[in-house]
Design an enzyme around this catalytic site. Structure first.
Site, PDB file in Angstrom:
ATOM      1  N   GLN A 103       0.830  -1.219   0.000  1.00 38.33           N
ATOM      2  CA  GLN A 103       0.000   0.000   0.000  1.00 38.33           C
ATOM      3  C   GLN A 103       0.863   1.268   0.000  1.00 38.33           C
ATOM      4  O   GLN A 103       0.467   2.308   0.551  1.00 38.33           O
ATOM      5  CB  GLN A 103      -0.978  -0.009   1.179  1.00 38.33           C
ATOM      6  N   SER A 104       2.015   1.218  -0.604  1.00 38.52           N
ATOM      7  CA  SER A 104       2.946   2.359  -0.600  1.00 38.52           C
ATOM      8  C   SER A 104       2.393   3.574  -1.348  1.00 38.52           C
ATOM      9  O   SER A 104       2.031   3.482  -2.526  1.00 38.52           O
ATOM     10  CB  SER A 104       4.258   1.914  -1.243  1.00 38.52           C
ATOM     11  N   ASN A 105       2.363   4.719  -0.647  1.00 35.06           N
ATOM     12  CA  ASN A 105       1.985   5.980  -1.295  1.00 35.06           C
ATOM     13  C   ASN A 105       3.047   6.381  -2.318  1.00 35.06           C
ATOM     14  O   ASN A 105       2.741   6.931  -3.371  1.00 35.06           O
ATOM     15  CB  ASN A 105       1.902   7.107  -0.253  1.00 35.06           C
TER      16      ASN A 105
END
Ligand SMILES: *Cc1c(COP(=O)(O)O)cnc(C)c1O
Length: 353
Positions: A84-86
């Site tokens: 879920q890396s921005n």
């Protein structure tokens, strides 16, 4: 050394850069919370960097990173992060928008359900990246899985380069000297706004992870000879060399700007990374953060996320309570983004309602 903001901008403008967002982002006062907390609280809206609803602090770094990739004629960019890396999500659209193919290696800290793809991973697919999900091996720590993903990326790059492609390898969080330039730029913008308001701020608060934002802000603060104390609240466990590494990024960014590297302008001791607020761990919610998220939502209609900006905001509230922020202080909370987490897995989001 004390440059004016105009002089700093002139140096930044000489570097390769691509426009990705809408700047300056707003700086505005939080009237209700200021009164409640008995401080003058402002917020810098780097959750609104653009170029869509889901920007954040990585967009500033990517203006310089993708600018450099373009200048060097790269046809692929590689990067890394959690599923879920921005940072991975913003890298993907920033690269695509510039005609460069994004390839990401994502470590699955929280298991994903292929039939229910959400949040950043969903956006990654819409923006059309080549995505490699790396599941942890039995007994492997998250750090080990990440390190394995970096190696896989590097091998992939070697294969592509052997075929004549040119690739740029962007580290996790975009935290290298080039990426850190984004926050030399960001803090210069913040001081330009503060000067226009004729306010001298006592503290800047922000969430820190890979350290690139912190490094860039400190480089800019020292370059401009300002006194505002920067308090960096960690979203994860930080190693002993964290501040030292950040100082090397700061000085590296300044060197790229053409600042002579004789006596380093930033020292490890300049940083105040505070790791008292991330427990129980990265991407793991806690009660104080949940309360902080709800308070800001209810009083000001602004959302901070449970992984980064919410933890930093919970620290700010605690520092007001304990007197680490004195009554009447002028404070800016730098909102670094992260809104997509509200649509991610419950394990990451926590009990926000
Ligand atoms: C990446 C990130 C941070 C931390 O920034 P670093 O430059 O990696 O230290 C803070 N907030 C959000 C929302 C982020 O995505």
């Amino acid at each position: 050394m004390a440059l004016t903001t105009t002089q700093a901008r002139e140096l930044l403008n000489k570097l390769p850069k691509t426009d990705l967002g809408f700047f300056p982002t707003p700086l505005h006062k939080l009237e209700k919370l200021s009164e409640q907390l008995d401080i003058e609280l402002y917020i810098k809206r780097d959750d609104f960097t653009g170029s869509n609803l889901f920007g954040g602090n990585k967009t500033r770094k990517l203006e310089y990173l993708i600018g450099k990739a373009k200048a060097e004629g790269c046809d692929h960019v590689f990067t890394y992060g959690a599923v879920q890396s921005n940072h991975a999500m913003q890298t993907i659209w920033a690269a695509s928008k510039n005609g460069i193919k994004p390839v990401v290696y994502l470590a699955a800290i929280v298991p994903i359900d292929e039939n229910d793809i959400k949040a950043n991973l969903l956006l990654d697919r819409i923006f059309d990246a080549e995505i490699h999900i790396i599941d942890p091996l039995e007994g492997e720590s998250f750090m080990d899985t990440e390190n394995r993903s970096f190696k896989m990326g590097e091998e992939h790059i070697k294969r592509l380069e052997a075929e004549g492609h040119k690739c740029m390898n962007i580290p996790i969080g975009g935290a290298d000297e080039t990426g850190s330039l984004g926050y030399v730029d960001g803090i210069t913008e913040l001081f330009e706004q503060a000067d226009a308001l004729d306010v001298e701020f006592d503290y800047f608060y922000h969430a820190t992870g890979s350290g690139g934002t912190m490094a860039g802000m400190m480089a800019g603060r020292n370059l401009l000879g300002r006194k505002t104390v920067i308090r960096s609240i960690s979203a994860m466990e930080i190693g002993r060399s964290y501040a030292k590494h950040a100082a090397s990024l700061s000085n590296g960014a300044l060197e790229l700007m053409g600042i002579p590297s004789g006596e380093p302008l930033v020292k490890a001791e300049d940083f105040e990374p505070d790791d008292n607020y991330y427990a129980p761990g990265y991407e793991m919610p806690n009660e104080a953060t949940t309360k902080a998220i709800k308070l800001l939502a209810k009083t000001e209609g602004i959302l901070v996320d449970p992984v980064y900006s919410g933890k930093a905001f919970s620290a700010l509230l605690d520092h007001v309570k304990t007197g680490k922020i004195e009554k009447g202080s002028k404070v800016v909370f730098v909102h670094t983004g992260g809104a997509t987490v509200f649509f991610a897995e419950k394990e990451i989001l926590g009990e926000v309602f």
